[in-house]
Design a protein around this motif. Structure first.
Motif, mmCIF file in Angstrom:
data_model
loop_
_atom_site.group_PDB
_atom_site.id
_atom_site.type_symbol
_atom_site.label_atom_id
_atom_site.label_comp_id
_atom_site.label_asym_id
_atom_site.label_seq_id
_atom_site.Cartn_x
_atom_site.Cartn_y
_atom_site.Cartn_z
ATOM 1 N N LEU A 166 -1.810 6.610 7.873
ATOM 2 C CA LEU A 166 -1.586 5.167 6.434
ATOM 3 C C LEU A 166 -1.487 6.440 5.531
ATOM 4 O O LEU A 166 -1.137 6.489 4.604
ATOM 5 N N GLY A 167 -2.124 7.710 5.443
ATOM 6 C CA GLY A 167 -2.403 8.530 4.539
ATOM 7 C C GLY A 167 -2.580 8.497 3.332
ATOM 8 O O GLY A 167 -2.672 8.494 2.086
ATOM 9 N N LEU A 182 1.486 -1.343 0.535
ATOM 10 C CA LEU A 182 0.503 -0.099 0.164
ATOM 11 C C LEU A 182 0.565 1.432 -0.197
ATOM 12 O O LEU A 182 1.363 1.240 1.488
ATOM 13 N N LYS A 183 0.808 2.678 -0.859
ATOM 14 C CA LYS A 183 1.219 3.142 -1.310
ATOM 15 C C LYS A 183 0.830 3.841 -0.896
ATOM 16 O O LYS A 183 -0.443 4.729 -0.463
ATOM 17 N N PHE A 199 -13.601 -6.992 -6.371
ATOM 18 C CA PHE A 199 -12.256 -6.885 -5.563
ATOM 19 C C PHE A 199 -11.277 -7.807 -6.668
ATOM 20 O O PHE A 199 -9.908 -7.055 -6.281
ATOM 21 N N VAL A 200 -11.899 -8.177 -7.467
ATOM 22 C CA VAL A 200 -10.685 -8.780 -8.479
ATOM 23 C C VAL A 200 -10.598 -7.928 -9.621
ATOM 24 O O VAL A 200 -10.352 -7.379 -9.681
ATOM 25 N N ASP A 201 -8.556 -8.601 -9.682
ATOM 26 C CA ASP A 201 -7.995 -7.541 -10.516
ATOM 27 C C ASP A 201 -7.829 -6.187 -9.627
ATOM 28 O O ASP A 201 -6.869 -5.245 -10.405
ATOM 29 N N LYS A 202 -8.369 -5.644 -8.488
ATOM 30 C CA LYS A 202 -8.250 -4.151 -7.983
ATOM 31 C C LYS A 202 -6.934 -4.378 -7.335
ATOM 32 O O LYS A 202 -6.582 -4.974 -6.641
ATOM 33 N N GLU A 203 -6.398 -2.931 -7.311
ATOM 34 C CA GLU A 203 -5.701 -2.906 -6.401
ATOM 35 C C GLU A 203 -6.034 -2.169 -4.613
ATOM 36 O O GLU A 203 -6.829 -1.684 -4.550
ATOM 37 N N ASN A 204 -4.960 -2.647 -4.093
ATOM 38 C CA ASN A 204 -5.129 -1.925 -2.874
ATOM 39 C C ASN A 204 -6.919 -2.473 -2.004
ATOM 40 O O ASN A 204 -7.243 -1.299 -1.519
#
Length: 235
Positions: A145-146, A81-82, A191-196
């Motif tokens: 976490l920003g 997580l960025k 949620f499939v293939d999703k980031e974060n």
């Protein structure tokens, strides 16, 4: 509001301690050995659980916690997580686990390091005295976490999900995060293939592009007296 212990089962004190704990860990270790040699999780866990005469609740705990080595490595590589990210939160999944930890009921630490409850969600839900605190802990942590934006995805068919949506949106006004909450008939597909993605559901994590282990961070830092059963095998 009356105090409720989410996820508490009287027999857990006996089923997950002492000699029973060793039986569960031994069964889990045997099942991993079989899974790493091509057996399905269902057949491997059923076989090892039968051998150790485990109860249905003990078996469920193993099903929700262990992985073969390949799946474990794949899942761990995707944990990232960025700062400044937008996150998708598997709302009921995360909140119920935190309610369980706040209730001092049993939570499991699986092979992926994720903390999750034993039973999972089965179509019914109601807001309890721990719910507001659980949501606050999520929002506090996301703020630290920003995170720039958090979208909570809630199961529309589940009872009281609409009330939970309103609670999340109301509490989010106290935080410097853009928060949305959506009701969806089949949220797992989102949620499939999703980031974060933020979830403790194994299949959701496996199918996501990347995910973050929020529950473990919250419980480790903010619920230090949580009752955790760790599936790390000890000889």
């Amino acid at each position: 509001m009356k105090s409720v212990r989410r996820g508490y089962v009287d027999k857990d004190e006996e089923l997950f301690a002492g000699a029973q704990r060793i039986k569960i860990l031994s069964a889990a270790n045997d099942a991993r050995w079989l899974m790493n040699r091509g057996y399905s999780a269902e057949s491997a866990i059923t076989f090892s659980s039968n051998h150790y005469l485990l109860t249905s609740r003990q078996r469920m705990a193993i099903f929700r916690s262990i992985l073969n080595d390949d799946d474990k490595a794949t899942r761990q590589k995707k944990e990232i997580l960025k700062p400044g990210s937008e996150v998708l939160v598997d709302g009921l999944n995360i909140i119920i686990t935190l309610e369980t930890a706040l209730s001092h009921s049993l939570v499991l630490r699986g092979d992926d390091g994720v903390l999750r409850d034993v039973a999972g969600l089965h179509g019914t839900y109601r807001i309890i005295d721990k719910t507001e605190k659980a949501v606050e802990l999520i929002l506090q942590t996301l703020s630290c976490l920003g995170v720039r934006k958090a979208t909570f995805i809630l199961d529309k068919p589940v009872s009281n999900s609409g009330s939970l949506k309103q609670l999340i949106l109301e509490l989010s006004k106290n935080y410097n995060i853009d928060v949305d909450a959506e009701l969806n008939m089949n949220p797992d597909l989102l949620f499939v293939d999703k980031e974060n993605v933020i979830s403790s559901d194994g299949p959701v994590l496996q199918r996501s592009f990347s995910w973050y282990n929020l529950n473990s961070m919250v419980i480790r830092r903010m619920i230090p007296d949580a009752w955790i059963f760790d599936f790390k095998y000890e000889e």
